[in-house]
Design a protein around this motif. Structure first.
Motif, PDB file in Angstrom:
ATOM      1  N   ALA A 301       0.748  -1.231  -0.145  1.00  0.00           N
ATOM      2  CA  ALA A 301       0.001  -0.101  -0.020  1.00  0.00           C
ATOM      3  C   ALA A 301       0.887   1.292  -0.098  1.00  0.00           C
ATOM      4  N   GLY A 302       2.206   1.120  -0.154  1.00  0.00           N
ATOM      5  CA  GLY A 302       3.195   2.003  -0.296  1.00  0.00           C
ATOM      6  C   GLY A 302       3.594   2.706   0.837  1.00  0.00           C
ATOM      7  N   ILE A 303       3.432   2.066   2.248  1.00  0.00           N
ATOM      8  CA  ILE A 303       3.940   2.433   3.459  1.00  0.00           C
ATOM      9  C   ILE A 303       5.286   1.954   3.826  1.00  0.00           C
ATOM     10  N   GLU A 304       6.444   2.823   3.869  1.00  0.00           N
ATOM     11  CA  GLU A 304       7.822   2.204   4.009  1.00  0.00           C
ATOM     12  C   GLU A 304       7.794   1.558   5.649  1.00  0.00           C
ATOM     13  N   GLU A 305       8.892   0.973   5.516  1.00  0.00           N
ATOM     14  CA  GLU A 305       9.156   0.208   6.860  1.00  0.00           C
ATOM     15  C   GLU A 305       9.550   1.341   7.837  1.00  0.00           C
ATOM     16  N   ASN A 306      10.179   2.364   7.496  1.00  0.00           N
ATOM     17  CA  ASN A 306      10.505   3.276   8.552  1.00  0.00           C
ATOM     18  C   ASN A 306       9.304   4.211   9.069  1.00  0.00           C
ATOM     19  N   SER A 307       8.198   3.866   8.324  1.00  0.00           N
ATOM     20  CA  SER A 307       6.894   4.533   9.112  1.00  0.00           C
ATOM     21  C   SER A 307       6.023   3.506   9.948  1.00  0.00           C
ATOM     22  N   CYS A 308       6.735   2.382  10.276  1.00  0.00           N
ATOM     23  CA  CYS A 308       5.908   1.474  10.948  1.00  0.00           C
ATOM     24  C   CYS A 308       6.866   1.238  12.319  1.00  0.00           C
ATOM     25  N   PHE A 309       5.707   0.546  13.275  1.00  0.00           N
ATOM     26  CA  PHE A 309       6.565   0.489  14.846  1.00  0.00           C
ATOM     27  C   PHE A 309       5.564  -0.983  14.963  1.00  0.00           C
ATOM     28  N   VAL A 310       6.258  -1.884  15.574  1.00  0.00           N
ATOM     29  CA  VAL A 310       5.834  -3.300  15.661  1.00  0.00           C
ATOM     30  C   VAL A 310       5.937  -3.496  17.295  1.00  0.00           C
ATOM     31  N   PHE A 311       4.789  -3.692  17.928  1.00  0.00           N
ATOM     32  CA  PHE A 311       5.100  -3.942  19.316  1.00  0.00           C
ATOM     33  C   PHE A 311       5.782  -5.513  19.576  1.00  0.00           C
TER      34      PHE A 311
END
Length: 311
Positions: A301-311
């Motif tokens: 969907a075009g969201i880069e890894e550096n725009s995600c945080f996984v708990f």
């Protein structure tokens, strides 16, 4: 010679026990139970070399001063048990006076249980508001075959339960992100709740939030009244993705327009991301499979890894 071996045995009895794999909760805690062991072992070796047991006095397996601590387990008393769904419970623990756990947002704490003589540790995220005084609350799903679940199911009011922490957390700052997209599966809702509450409690925080809660059925959605309250805020949207419901008609009308009956797949992810009012920063919490799937769909969907945080 006899005295020598007695002394040796005394020292051996004081040697810290190496943790078994079941004692590690696998959540990347710092210090991990293995770090604590290494530190205690070094302390024991130093004390033994100097033949000075007073050097071990600082070593505490657990504490009763009701202060949460990352290195030692502290006893907290269960003050209430509420069953939310057939397998999920909300447990409330007492804190002395008006004290508070003082956790950062989304931080977890580690529970220790002993089942059939085996020590087990698991990580859970408190869901109470950050400013809650005199108590903290934890959302726990019990599994039929789960070792820790067998122990948790025995809890009743007044029981003492041992916790250590806090660990992890998401370094949230008000207004840092235009929009947060929260993807939570089941009890993965837990770390999202304190973040949502801190946003709604802060009039200066204008962050948009889109929370997507993934559950099998409508009956299995946790904390419905709390989520309904949060959804009334101008900047909060909540969607439900129910993988085992076949039709929306059976749901209360207030849920029909923001519920999907399917799995959260790549197409639905694109729809949700495109509906966000600003480019979202994404928080993900669920099983490892869920987390991996979400990261993959987000990338599509075009969201880069550096725009995600996984708990």
């Amino acid at each position: 010679l006899q005295a020598m071996s007695d002394n040796e045995q005394d020292w051996l009895a004081l040697r810290p026990q190496e943790p078994s794999p079941s004692q590690c909760c696998g959540s990347g805690c710092k210090p991990c139970i293995y770090d604590v062991y290494e530190r205690e072992l070094a302390q024991w070796e130093r004390a033994k070399a100097m033949q000075d047991k007073s050097l071990l006095m600082g070593k505490k397996e657990q504490s009763n001063n009701s202060e949460l601590n990352p290195d030692t387990f502290t006893a907290f008393s269960v003050s209430s048990v509420e069953q939310l769904t057939e397998d999920t419970y909300q447990y409330k623990f007492e804190l002395p006076g008006n004290s508070s756990l003082r956790l950062s947002l989304g931080q977890h704490i580690v529970l220790r249980g002993v089942v059939n003589g085996l020590e087990v540790q698991r990580a859970y995220t408190p869901i109470n508001p950050r400013n809650a005084e005199g108590y903290f609350e934890v959302l726990i799903k019990c599994y039929e075959a789960g070792l820790m679940s067998q122990y948790i199911k025995t809890w009743k009011r007044g029981d003492l339960v041992f916790w250590r922490g806090p660990f992890g957390g998401f370094p949230y700052q008000p207004n840092k992100h235009g929009e947060l997209l929260m993807l939570a599966s089941g009890t993965g809702l837990a770390p999202m709740i304190p973040i949502l509450q801190s946003i709604t409690d802060d009039e200066e925080d204008e962050t948009f939030v889109t929370l997507v809660g993934c559950f099998p059925t409508f009956d299995k959605i946790y904390l419905k009244p709390l989520l309904q309250d949060l959804a009334r805020y101008w900047n909060i949207r909540i969607f439900y993705v129910l993988s085992q419901e076949t039709s929306l008609e059976k749901l209360p009308w207030s849920y029909q327009e923001n519920t999907y009956t399917s799995r959260l797949n790549e197409d639905l992810m694109k729809t949700i991301v495109n509906s966000c009012r600003r480019k979202p920063f994404v928080l993900i919490c669920g099983s490892s499979t869920f987390n991996e799937d979400m990261s993959r769909y987000l990338k599509a969907a075009g969201i880069e890894e550096n725009s995600c945080f996984v708990f």
